[in-house]
Design an enzyme around this catalytic site. Structure first.
Site, mmCIF file in Angstrom:
data_model
loop_
_atom_site.group_PDB
_atom_site.id
_atom_site.type_symbol
_atom_site.label_atom_id
_atom_site.label_comp_id
_atom_site.label_asym_id
_atom_site.label_seq_id
_atom_site.Cartn_x
_atom_site.Cartn_y
_atom_site.Cartn_z
ATOM 1 N N ARG A 16 0.798 -1.287 -0.015
ATOM 2 C CA ARG A 16 -0.028 -0.002 0.176
ATOM 3 C C ARG A 16 0.899 1.416 -0.012
ATOM 4 O O ARG A 16 1.029 1.852 -1.269
ATOM 5 C CB ARG A 16 -0.970 -0.042 1.348
ATOM 6 C CG ARG A 16 -2.100 1.126 1.131
ATOM 7 C CD ARG A 16 -1.612 2.517 1.376
ATOM 8 N NE ARG A 16 -1.270 2.738 2.790
ATOM 9 C CZ ARG A 16 -0.715 3.706 3.231
ATOM 10 N NH1 ARG A 16 -0.641 4.622 2.545
ATOM 11 N NH2 ARG A 16 -0.530 3.799 4.697
ATOM 12 N N ASP A 17 1.721 1.521 1.200
ATOM 13 C CA ASP A 17 2.321 2.661 1.150
ATOM 14 C C ASP A 17 3.225 2.792 0.135
ATOM 15 O O ASP A 17 3.670 3.904 -0.335
ATOM 16 C CB ASP A 17 2.893 2.930 2.553
ATOM 17 C CG ASP A 17 3.157 4.415 2.997
ATOM 18 O OD1 ASP A 17 3.409 5.163 2.293
ATOM 19 O OD2 ASP A 17 3.023 4.578 4.117
ATOM 20 N N HIS A 208 3.615 4.533 12.735
ATOM 21 C CA HIS A 208 4.079 4.643 11.420
ATOM 22 C C HIS A 208 5.196 5.558 11.149
ATOM 23 O O HIS A 208 4.873 6.884 10.975
ATOM 24 C CB HIS A 208 2.744 4.977 10.761
ATOM 25 C CG HIS A 208 2.873 4.735 9.153
ATOM 26 N ND1 HIS A 208 2.344 3.724 8.343
ATOM 27 C CD2 HIS A 208 3.329 5.868 8.289
ATOM 28 C CE1 HIS A 208 2.434 4.089 7.082
ATOM 29 N NE2 HIS A 208 3.067 5.407 7.197
ATOM 30 N N HIS A 210 8.043 7.021 8.711
ATOM 31 C CA HIS A 210 9.279 7.319 7.413
ATOM 32 C C HIS A 210 10.582 7.608 7.827
ATOM 33 O O HIS A 210 10.820 8.291 8.763
ATOM 34 C CB HIS A 210 8.465 8.341 6.529
ATOM 35 C CG HIS A 210 7.247 7.642 5.997
ATOM 36 N ND1 HIS A 210 7.184 7.335 4.574
ATOM 37 C CD2 HIS A 210 5.888 7.373 6.303
ATOM 38 C CE1 HIS A 210 6.001 6.990 4.168
ATOM 39 N NE2 HIS A 210 5.075 6.912 5.372
ATOM 40 N N CYS A 241 4.052 9.442 0.454
ATOM 41 C CA CYS A 241 2.878 9.887 0.136
ATOM 42 C C CYS A 241 2.859 10.852 -0.914
ATOM 43 O O CYS A 241 3.635 11.715 -1.042
ATOM 44 C CB CYS A 241 2.160 10.674 1.250
ATOM 45 S SG CYS A 241 0.744 11.389 0.848
ATOM 46 N N ASN A 250 9.038 4.389 4.124
ATOM 47 C CA ASN A 250 8.925 4.076 5.350
ATOM 48 C C ASN A 250 10.061 3.460 6.122
ATOM 49 O O ASN A 250 10.935 3.236 5.352
ATOM 50 C CB ASN A 250 7.820 2.835 5.319
ATOM 51 C CG ASN A 250 6.355 3.452 5.033
ATOM 52 O OD1 ASN A 250 6.109 3.610 3.900
ATOM 53 N ND2 ASN A 250 5.477 3.560 5.877
HETATM 54 N N1 COA Z 1 -12.661 4.820 -4.677
HETATM 55 C C1 COA Z 1 -12.887 4.996 -6.304
HETATM 56 N N2 COA Z 1 -13.266 6.168 -6.881
HETATM 57 C C2 COA Z 1 -13.544 7.098 -5.860
HETATM 58 C C3 COA Z 1 -13.384 7.151 -4.410
HETATM 59 C C4 COA Z 1 -13.011 6.095 -4.013
HETATM 60 N N3 COA Z 1 -12.726 5.805 -2.720
HETATM 61 N N4 COA Z 1 -13.767 8.363 -4.182
HETATM 62 C C5 COA Z 1 -14.150 9.058 -5.171
HETATM 63 N N5 COA Z 1 -14.053 8.240 -6.432
HETATM 64 C C6 COA Z 1 -14.475 8.643 -7.539
HETATM 65 C C7 COA Z 1 -15.811 9.216 -7.741
HETATM 66 O O1 COA Z 1 -16.571 8.279 -8.025
HETATM 67 C C8 COA Z 1 -15.393 10.426 -8.959
HETATM 68 O O2 COA Z 1 -15.259 9.785 -10.081
HETATM 69 P P1 COA Z 1 -15.648 10.172 -11.482
HETATM 70 O O3 COA Z 1 -15.023 11.504 -11.514
HETATM 71 O O4 COA Z 1 -15.747 9.013 -12.411
HETATM 72 O O5 COA Z 1 -17.293 10.859 -11.014
HETATM 73 C C9 COA Z 1 -14.159 10.799 -8.565
HETATM 74 O O6 COA Z 1 -13.225 9.784 -7.896
HETATM 75 C C10 COA Z 1 -14.159 12.239 -7.751
HETATM 76 O O7 COA Z 1 -14.891 12.027 -6.642
HETATM 77 P P2 COA Z 1 -14.690 13.063 -5.439
HETATM 78 O O8 COA Z 1 -15.653 12.680 -4.296
HETATM 79 O O9 COA Z 1 -14.999 14.447 -6.106
HETATM 80 O O10 COA Z 1 -13.260 12.910 -4.979
HETATM 81 P P3 COA Z 1 -12.003 13.891 -5.176
HETATM 82 O O11 COA Z 1 -11.680 14.047 -6.452
HETATM 83 O O12 COA Z 1 -12.339 14.900 -4.397
HETATM 84 O O13 COA Z 1 -10.700 12.983 -4.287
HETATM 85 C C11 COA Z 1 -10.179 11.167 -2.703
HETATM 86 C C12 COA Z 1 -11.052 12.617 -2.934
HETATM 87 C C13 COA Z 1 -10.351 11.267 -1.360
HETATM 88 C C14 COA Z 1 -11.075 10.038 -3.296
HETATM 89 C C15 COA Z 1 -9.237 11.257 -3.434
HETATM 90 O O14 COA Z 1 -8.460 12.441 -3.117
HETATM 91 C C16 COA Z 1 -8.162 10.009 -3.013
HETATM 92 O O15 COA Z 1 -8.422 9.057 -3.332
HETATM 93 N N6 COA Z 1 -6.973 10.416 -2.328
HETATM 94 C C17 COA Z 1 -6.264 9.409 -2.121
HETATM 95 C C18 COA Z 1 -4.873 9.813 -1.224
HETATM 96 C C19 COA Z 1 -4.020 8.968 -0.855
HETATM 97 O O16 COA Z 1 -4.224 7.866 -0.860
HETATM 98 N N7 COA Z 1 -2.815 9.325 -0.653
HETATM 99 C C20 COA Z 1 -1.758 8.490 0.042
HETATM 100 C C21 COA Z 1 -2.133 7.626 1.170
HETATM 101 S S1 COA Z 1 -2.043 8.774 2.694
HETATM 102 ZN ZN ZN Z 2 3.213 6.449 5.048
#
Ligand code: COA
Ligand code: ZN
Length: 320
Positions: A16-17, A208, A210, A241, A250
């Site tokens: 994952r990370d 956790h 890094h 990240c 990490n």
């Molecule tokens: N899984 C799959 N798709 C997702 C989702 C999820 N958990 N959350 C949102 N989506 C999709 C929506 O369905 C939408 O799809 P579309 O454009 O096809 O309609 C799109 O993503 C945007 O949705 P929205 O609610 O506006 O999300 P966003 O663009 O504001 O993004 C997060 C928010 C949280 C989903 C996104 O920033 C994210 O996944 N971040 C991950 C950060 C991460 O893992 N960082 C490293 C680890 S700490």
């Molecule tokens: Zn981390």
């Protein structure tokens, strides 16, 4: 009678990370094979993947397929990172043992990483927790930037404790304090862990770290000294990240286990098996990994003396 070794619990997060931060997509079958290999190493928990937006984290767009097709080893907890309600729905329909809800303790990092304010994250997780609490899936909350934010600087201990309290009030099982960009230092870690353990004795705490500034192993020892017994770590030292400026790997699993076992702790982890899996990483991701133990070997992996020197020793000369 010799004193029983203190048991520590090591939680592997490379798939994952680690993989979230790689530009090369690791094929689904290779991810599954790696998780299956890691399942044989003795980890307490494996963070398999994340149910994030595939646009945000394309490297983990195959989360469902990976979760469904791994071979689960009884006794190992298979967890996944969840950023919002949609992620929690996907996780629950994939049969996870635990959801690991993530939010940051700094407003800037939460907005960069999750595109929400901290209050919006908390509101989504309140909803998620009320649903998950009706199942037998465990709930952990990872609090990012708990020991410093690359945009805002220090996060006061009182602020960390305040957020832990909010989640403790929702009856979550565990809380992970994340040093997302390696800003923590040992005395800071000791103070935070000591206060958190004292205030929330019913919660399972994970640390956790890094290794961004080379302090992850020292921070681990400081946390153990304050009573913490669970640690996330990443095979090969992968990790980082994508939404935290300057973030790197990490704490490296094999470096962590190597040190802790030398110091007499029981990690439950088979270091030789970990090293076999770590050796596969450069081929999977297309570049070298930070792990020092993979390069140098274990402390007592001895080397033969160079033959030109050995041939010159008096006791050897008789045989040449
Ligand atoms: N899984 C799959 N798709 C997702 C989702 C999820 N958990 N959350 C949102 N989506 C999709 C929506 O369905 C939408 O799809 P579309 O454009 O096809 O309609 C799109 O993503 C945007 O949705 P929205 O609610 O506006 O999300 P966003 O663009 O504001 O993004 C997060 C928010 C949280 C989903 C996104 O920033 C994210 O996944 N971040 C991950 C950060 C991460 O893992 N960082 C490293 C680890 S700490
Ligand atoms: Zn981390």
């Amino acid at each position: 009678m010799s004193e029983a070794k203190k048991r520590l619990y090591i939680q592997e997060v490379a798939t994952r990370d680690g993989f979230q931060n790689e530009s090369r997509f690791v094929e689904t079958d290779a991810k599954i094979a790696l998780v299956n290999g890691l399942s044989q190493c003795g980890f307490a928990k494996i963070e398999v993947t994340s149910f994030t937006s595939p646009k945000a984290i394309p490297a983990l767009r195959d989360a469902e397929a990976v979760m469904h097709r791994i071979t689960r080893k009884p006794g190992v907890i298979y967890t996944v990172l969840v950023p919002n309600v949609r992620g929690a729905e996907r996780a629950l329909s994939s049969g996870v043992d635990e959801v690991n809800l993530v939010m940051s303790l700094s407003e800037s990092h939460n907005r960069s990483n999750l595109r929400m304010t901290r209050e919006q994250s908390f509101a989504q997780f309140t909803e998620v927790i009320s649903v998950v609490a009706k199942t037998d899936v465990a709930i952990n909350v990872s609090l990012s930037t708990a020991m410093g934010c690359p945009m805002e600087g220090d996060v006061p201990v009182e602020e960390v404790l305040r957020w832990i309290q909010r989640f403790a009030d929702l009856n979550v099982h565990g809380v992970t304090l994340c040093d997302t960009t390696g800003m923590a230092f040992p005395s800071q870690v000791h103070n935070l862990c000591f206060q958190a353990k004292r205030a929330f004795s019913g919660l399972d705490f994970t640390l956790h770290f890094h290794n961004t500034r080379g302090m992850a192993l020292a921070n681990t020892l400081a946390a153990i000294d304050a009573g913490v017994d669970r640690f996330d770590s990443s095979l090969g030292g992968l990790g980082g990240c994508p939404y935290a400026p300057g973030a790197t790997g990490n704490v490296c699993t094999e470096e962590l286990v190597h040190m802790l076992e030398l110091d007499g702790y029981d990690t439950g982890v088979d270091l030789a098996a970990v090293l076999d899996n770590a050796a596969l990483l450069p081929h999977l991701i297309g570049h070298d990994v930070p792990s020092q133990i993979l390069k140098a070997g274990r402390r007592l992996d001895l080397h033969p003396m160079a033959t030109d020197v050995a041939g010159g020793l008096p006791e050897q000369r008789a045989f040449v």
